[in-house]
Design a protein around this motif. Structure first.
Motif, PDB file in Angstrom:
ATOM      1  N   SER A  86       0.823  -1.206   0.000  1.00  0.00           N
ATOM      2  CA  SER A  86       0.000   0.000   0.000  1.00  0.00           C
ATOM      3  C   SER A  86       0.859   1.259   0.000  1.00  0.00           C
ATOM      4  O   SER A  86       0.455   2.289  -0.536  1.00  0.00           O
ATOM      5  CB  SER A  86      -0.926   0.019   1.214  1.00  0.00           C
ATOM      6  N   LEU A  87       2.022   1.168   0.597  1.00  0.00           N
ATOM      7  CA  LEU A  87       2.930   2.312   0.628  1.00  0.00           C
ATOM      8  C   LEU A  87       3.808   2.389  -0.619  1.00  0.00           C
ATOM      9  O   LEU A  87       4.384   3.427  -0.915  1.00  0.00           O
ATOM     10  CB  LEU A  87       3.806   2.246   1.884  1.00  0.00           C
ATOM     11  N   GLY A  88       3.936   1.287  -1.341  1.00  0.00           N
ATOM     12  CA  GLY A  88       4.760   1.238  -2.547  1.00  0.00           C
ATOM     13  C   GLY A  88       4.028   1.813  -3.751  1.00  0.00           C
ATOM     14  O   GLY A  88       2.861   2.190  -3.682  1.00  0.00           O
ATOM     15  N   PRO A  89       4.726   1.863  -4.910  1.00  0.00           N
ATOM     16  CA  PRO A  89       4.098   2.423  -6.117  1.00  0.00           C
ATOM     17  C   PRO A  89       3.064   1.483  -6.721  1.00  0.00           C
ATOM     18  O   PRO A  89       3.311   0.299  -6.884  1.00  0.00           O
ATOM     19  CB  PRO A  89       5.280   2.619  -7.065  1.00  0.00           C
ATOM     20  N   TRP A  90       1.914   2.021  -7.032  1.00  0.00           N
ATOM     21  CA  TRP A  90       0.854   1.251  -7.667  1.00  0.00           C
ATOM     22  C   TRP A  90       0.851   1.484  -9.168  1.00  0.00           C
ATOM     23  O   TRP A  90       0.404   0.643  -9.927  1.00  0.00           O
ATOM     24  CB  TRP A  90      -0.506   1.625  -7.081  1.00  0.00           C
ATOM     25  N   THR A  91       1.307   2.643  -9.580  1.00  0.00           N
ATOM     26  CA  THR A  91       1.344   2.987 -10.992  1.00  0.00           C
ATOM     27  C   THR A  91       2.762   3.394 -11.342  1.00  0.00           C
ATOM     28  O   THR A  91       3.358   4.210 -10.647  1.00  0.00           O
ATOM     29  CB  THR A  91       0.401   4.170 -11.296  1.00  0.00           C
ATOM     30  N   SER A  92       3.291   2.818 -12.381  1.00  0.00           N
ATOM     31  CA  SER A  92       4.600   3.263 -12.842  1.00  0.00           C
ATOM     32  C   SER A  92       4.499   3.611 -14.312  1.00  0.00           C
ATOM     33  O   SER A  92       3.878   2.900 -15.104  1.00  0.00           O
ATOM     34  CB  SER A  92       5.663   2.195 -12.604  1.00  0.00           C
ATOM     35  N   SER A  93       5.065   4.737 -14.650  1.00  0.00           N
ATOM     36  CA  SER A  93       5.114   5.171 -16.043  1.00  0.00           C
ATOM     37  C   SER A  93       6.484   5.782 -16.280  1.00  0.00           C
ATOM     38  O   SER A  93       7.282   5.926 -15.350  1.00  0.00           O
ATOM     39  CB  SER A  93       3.994   6.173 -16.349  1.00  0.00           C
ATOM     40  N   SER A  94       6.756   6.151 -17.500  1.00  0.00           N
ATOM     41  CA  SER A  94       8.066   6.725 -17.787  1.00  0.00           C
ATOM     42  C   SER A  94       8.242   8.086 -17.139  1.00  0.00           C
ATOM     43  O   SER A  94       9.356   8.501 -16.846  1.00  0.00           O
ATOM     44  CB  SER A  94       8.263   6.833 -19.305  1.00  0.00           C
ATOM     45  N   ALA A  95       7.171   8.785 -16.876  1.00  0.00           N
ATOM     46  CA  ALA A  95       7.274  10.125 -16.302  1.00  0.00           C
ATOM     47  C   ALA A  95       7.397  10.094 -14.779  1.00  0.00           C
ATOM     48  O   ALA A  95       8.274  10.710 -14.202  1.00  0.00           O
ATOM     49  CB  ALA A  95       6.073  10.956 -16.709  1.00  0.00           C
ATOM     50  N   LEU A  96       6.514   9.357 -14.114  1.00  0.00           N
ATOM     51  CA  LEU A  96       6.533   9.344 -12.657  1.00  0.00           C
ATOM     52  C   LEU A  96       5.816   8.124 -12.121  1.00  0.00           C
ATOM     53  O   LEU A  96       5.108   7.438 -12.843  1.00  0.00           O
ATOM     54  CB  LEU A  96       5.882  10.620 -12.100  1.00  0.00           C
ATOM     55  N   ASP A  97       6.019   7.873 -10.832  1.00  0.00           N
ATOM     56  CA  ASP A  97       5.351   6.774 -10.139  1.00  0.00           C
ATOM     57  C   ASP A  97       4.365   7.358  -9.129  1.00  0.00           C
ATOM     58  O   ASP A  97       4.628   8.380  -8.503  1.00  0.00           O
ATOM     59  CB  ASP A  97       6.361   5.896  -9.393  1.00  0.00           C
ATOM     60  N   HIS A  98       3.226   6.686  -9.003  1.00  0.00           N
ATOM     61  CA  HIS A  98       2.243   7.090  -7.994  1.00  0.00           C
ATOM     62  C   HIS A  98       2.227   6.026  -6.914  1.00  0.00           C
ATOM     63  O   HIS A  98       2.102   4.841  -7.201  1.00  0.00           O
ATOM     64  CB  HIS A  98       0.835   7.208  -8.600  1.00  0.00           C
ATOM     65  N   SER A  99       2.345   6.460  -5.658  1.00  0.00           N
ATOM     66  CA  SER A  99       2.307   5.481  -4.567  1.00  0.00           C
ATOM     67  C   SER A  99       0.885   5.020  -4.353  1.00  0.00           C
ATOM     68  O   SER A  99      -0.073   5.627  -4.835  1.00  0.00           O
ATOM     69  CB  SER A  99       2.877   6.087  -3.280  1.00  0.00           C
ATOM     70  N   GLY A 100       0.760   3.945  -3.593  1.00  0.00           N
ATOM     71  CA  GLY A 100      -0.553   3.388  -3.328  1.00  0.00           C
ATOM     72  C   GLY A 100      -1.438   4.320  -2.539  1.00  0.00           C
ATOM     73  O   GLY A 100      -2.660   4.302  -2.684  1.00  0.00           O
TER      74      GLY A 100
END
Length: 170
Positions: free
Chosen positions: A50-64
């Motif tokens: 839940s604290l880690g990234p849920w979405t990863s893309s080339s631009a940025l990561d979104h945490s959970g």
């Protein structure tokens, strides 16, 4: 009739004789310890995911926590509280918190799979190849941990219900 010093009073030299006072069976099942520990580890995996990234893309990561990770975090803490209560206290047929683990596992799984479907749905096709965000490692950890929590805590709940039924029959 002779007694050896190593034998308890209820064991005779020519066979076993039950004690005169019946021991009250423990309401705590002996066989669900590994499943209980596995459930607690699964809750720790849900917290970490839940604290880690849920979405990863080339631009940025979104945490959970930016997505629905706060919901899964709170649900995991509720499951930890219920599982620790099972571990610390004696389990009785009246105690109903043994169902919390499987319900939390199912709820976290619904939230995580729903978010995974949303993330996969955000991809777009640009000049042939598909581009867009991908599922991050945090969401994968949450999904796997939720499945483990469902299986392990369901086993704990089943064993508790089974033993409670056996005790109420006798």
């Amino acid at each position: 009739m002779t007694f050896t010093p190593n034998q308890p009073d209820h064991q005779r030299a020519f066979g076993f004789q039950p004690p005169t006072t019946r021991a009250i069976p423990s309401l705590m099942p002996d066989r669900f310890g590994p499943n209980l520990v596995g459930s607690l580890w699964a809750c720790a995996g849900i917290v970490a995911g839940s604290l880690g990234p849920w979405t990863s893309s080339s631009a940025l990561d979104h945490s959970g926590v930016d997505e629905c990770g706060a919901i899964t975090l709170v649900l995991a803490m509720c499951a930890v509280a219920a599982l620790i209560a099972i571990m610390v206290r004696d389990v009785t047929p009246e105690m109903k918190n043994h169902c919390t683990g499987p319900l939390v596992g199912i709820a976290v799984l619904i939230v995580a799979v729903g978010n995974a479907a949303t993330i996969v749905g955000r991809s777009t096709e640009v000049a042939g190849p598909t581009t867009g965000p991908s599922i991050g490692w945090g969401l994968w950890v949450v999904i796997v941990s939720a499945v483990i929590l469902c299986i392990a805590s369901s086993t704990v709940a089943h064993l508790i219900r089974f033993q409670a039924a056996m005790i109420t029959r006798s």
